[in-house]
Scaffold this motif. Structure first.
Motif, PDB file in Angstrom:
ATOM      1  N   PHE A 141      27.548 -17.528 -27.299  1.00 32.47           N
ATOM      2  CA  PHE A 141      27.439 -18.950 -26.714  1.00 32.47           C
ATOM      3  C   PHE A 141      26.679 -19.844 -28.119  1.00 32.47           C
ATOM      4  O   PHE A 141      27.293 -21.003 -28.280  1.00 32.47           O
ATOM      5  N   ILE A 142      25.755 -19.437 -28.829  1.00 34.94           N
ATOM      6  CA  ILE A 142      25.146 -19.902 -29.986  1.00 34.94           C
ATOM      7  C   ILE A 142      26.280 -20.394 -30.797  1.00 34.94           C
ATOM      8  O   ILE A 142      26.606 -21.570 -31.250  1.00 34.94           O
ATOM      9  N   ILE A 202      28.785 -22.755 -29.622  1.00 33.81           N
ATOM     10  CA  ILE A 202      28.510 -24.270 -29.514  1.00 33.81           C
ATOM     11  C   ILE A 202      28.113 -24.899 -30.817  1.00 33.81           C
ATOM     12  O   ILE A 202      28.397 -26.241 -30.931  1.00 33.81           O
ATOM     13  N   ALA A 203      27.781 -24.197 -31.662  1.00 35.43           N
ATOM     14  CA  ALA A 203      27.454 -24.622 -32.975  1.00 35.43           C
ATOM     15  C   ALA A 203      28.751 -25.020 -33.848  1.00 35.43           C
ATOM     16  O   ALA A 203      28.629 -26.108 -34.225  1.00 35.43           O
ATOM     17  N   ALA A 249      29.687 -28.476 -31.999  1.00 34.14           N
ATOM     18  CA  ALA A 249      28.798 -29.661 -32.322  1.00 34.14           C
ATOM     19  C   ALA A 249      29.304 -29.932 -33.622  1.00 34.14           C
ATOM     20  O   ALA A 249      29.427 -31.235 -33.874  1.00 34.14           O
ATOM     21  N   THR A 250      29.634 -29.117 -34.607  1.00 37.39           N
ATOM     22  CA  THR A 250      29.755 -29.482 -36.058  1.00 37.39           C
ATOM     23  C   THR A 250      31.353 -30.005 -36.104  1.00 37.39           C
ATOM     24  O   THR A 250      31.470 -31.220 -36.636  1.00 37.39           O
ATOM     25  N   GLN A 287      31.055 -33.651 -34.777  1.00 35.39           N
ATOM     26  CA  GLN A 287      30.365 -34.656 -35.625  1.00 35.39           C
ATOM     27  C   GLN A 287      31.600 -34.764 -36.728  1.00 35.39           C
ATOM     28  O   GLN A 287      31.665 -36.007 -37.215  1.00 35.39           O
ATOM     29  N   ALA A 345      31.012 -33.117 -27.535  1.00 34.58           N
ATOM     30  CA  ALA A 345      30.070 -31.812 -27.887  1.00 34.58           C
ATOM     31  C   ALA A 345      29.378 -31.154 -26.680  1.00 34.58           C
ATOM     32  O   ALA A 345      29.761 -30.171 -26.503  1.00 34.58           O
ATOM     33  N   LEU A 362      33.548 -26.111 -24.608  1.00 37.35           N
ATOM     34  CA  LEU A 362      33.100 -24.987 -24.594  1.00 37.35           C
ATOM     35  C   LEU A 362      33.760 -23.778 -23.468  1.00 37.35           C
ATOM     36  O   LEU A 362      33.905 -22.692 -23.832  1.00 37.35           O
TER      37      LEU A 362
END
Lengths: 215, 236
Positions: free
Chosen positions: B85-86, B89-90, B93-94, B97, B122, B128
């Motif tokens: 998950f982390i 999502i990272a 998000a990157t 951006q 995001a 996701l």
């Protein structure tokens, strides 16, 4: 509500109806629709969101003066993702069958717009105590809709509630089935979730005409 | 053939919006005008085309059970999938951006019209969700992952384009006041989803039962099975 001042109590009661996250703010629709074929899944999902949103709101509120605004989205996502991993692992450990039913939708709590929306709109600007109440209020508002939708879909779709047959046995033809009633399997399919939420919105706005949009 | 099948399957049968309800928030919020809907749809295709294969690589070489074997035999027993998950999502998000910076630079008009919604990609569940479904459906190669990302994005694009066109027209209709706006959009989406269900038989030729939206079908299939069993008993 003797414990809370009027203003604080409003934080909890407002999202239940007039400022409901699903029907008014239009946040967190995805999970509300996808997992509501069974009441049990709806309830577990609501509890998961309650945990993630209230704890997350407090964490973000505590960090609100430290987070640089440019990278706040990433910080928020990391906080939510951590909390969701906790929920996911707990579900896998104690309710494995259910976590299979919810499948990727537990992970999708991360991108549940209610959570990011409340972080942005409330937790970043308010003290932790208030943020906690706001989290509780909004997730209860979310839970109300989920449970209503889950209730009707499970009752009409499979004639059960929480897995218990309340309308009689469809195979033995007891209860209402004796009169020729049939389960409407269509209620369990995806499109009917949308229509059910649409009808809830209809009912709510008919009762409170102040909420009506002009197209 | 495999590619073609996945392509059509992700666009029509497992459509992000109509079959799995992903990306509903932005789908409802940005579908008031066709032009903004097109912008968002294009951004989603682009972001998914990048993030799904990227996350596939992460999943295969870092996160899966035994994925670290390439580092040496002593790492073969590690299972880092709880971190997915982390990590996912990272990455997302990157990438979002990055897309935001690129769009701002090269197409200020599009940037203005997308406004607040670009950062919101995001937290668009479709993005996701694409990565998580990629993981749970065990897609085999990075090429297929790319294909899956693009075609799911196109599915979202089609859906949001269609609803935006309908909403532009429905302004001239006499909708009951309480249903205006959100309510009627939900119901129309429901009807469109019913329409999209008819694509279900497209790849199987209608012989086998399709199996999208595992969540929904579990109970149905159990019931259907008992029903079928009863019917056959009756026939016998």
């Amino acid at each position: 509500m003797g414990l809370l001042s009027k203003k604080d109590a409003k934080l909890i009661t407002d999202p239940l109806a007039d400022n409901n996250p699903i029907t008014i703010q239009v946040l967190g629709i995805c999970s509300a629709l996808a997992i509501t074929a069974e009441l049990e899944a709806s309830i577990v999902m609501s509890i998961a969101v309650l945990f993630v949103l209230s704890v997350g709101n407090v964490v973000i509120s505590l960090l609100r003066n430290i987070i640089p605004s440019k990278i706040r989205i990433i910080v928020q996502l990391i906080v939510v993702a951590t909390l969701v991993i906790i929920v996911d692992l707990v579900l896998k450990a104690f309710a494995y069958e259910l976590s299979k039913t919810l499948s990727v939708f537990v992970g999708l709590i991360i991108t549940n717009c209610i959570i990011m929306g409340r972080f942005e709109a409330f937790a970043l600007a308010n003290a932790p105590g208030k943020a906690f109440l706001d989290g509780i209020g909004n997730s209860l508002g979310y839970a109300v809709i989920l449970i209503i939708v889950g209730f009707f879909r499970e009752l009409l779709g499979s004639g059960t509630l929480l897995g218990i047959q309340v309308l009689g046995d469809p195979i033995e033809k007891t209860g209402v089935y004796a009169f020729g009633y049939e389960n409407n399997g269509f209620m369990l399919l995806a499109p009917m979730a949308l229509v059910t939420v649409g009808i809830i919105i209809w009912v709510q706005r008919s009762r409170n005409t102040a909420l009506v949009e002009d197209h | 053939m495999e590619h073609l099948e996945l392509f059509f399957k992700s666009i029509f049968i497992d459509n992000m919006v109509f079959a799995t309800f992903l990306g509903m928030c932005s789908y409802l919020a940005v579908s008031k005008k066709v032009s903004t809907a097109v912008g968002l749809g294009a951004a989603v295709i682009f972001v998914m085309a990048i993030t799904v294969p990227l996350n596939w690589l992460l999943d295969t070489y870092l996160l899966k059970d035994g994925a670290l074997a390439w580092l040496g035999p002593e790492y073969a027993s590690y299972d880092l999938s709880f971190l997915s998950f982390i990590m996912f999502i990272a990455t997302i998000a990157t990438m979002v951006q990055l897309v935001e910076i690129v769009v701002e630079k090269f197409s200020p008009a599009l940037y203005d019209s997308l406004g607040i919604f670009l950062p919101l990609i995001a937290v668009n569940c479709a993005i996701l969700g694409g990565s998580l479904f990629m993981q749970s459906r065990e897609i085999q190669s990075v090429g297929l992952a790319f294909n899956y990302g693009v075609s799911s994005g196109i599915g979202f694009f089609l859906a949001i384009l269609a609803i935006a066109a309908i909403r532009e027209k429905i302004r001239y209709s006499n909708v009951p006041p309480a249903l205006r706006g959100l309510g009627i959009t939900f119901i129309i989406t429901g009807l469109m989803a019913i329409g999209f269900m008819s694509f279900g038989g497209m790849l199987t030729g209608g012989d086998e039962e399709e199996k999208p939206a595992q969540v929904e079908t579990v109970q149905v299939s159990v019931e259907q099975q008992t029903e079928i069993a009863n019917n056959t008993k009756a026939v016998e």
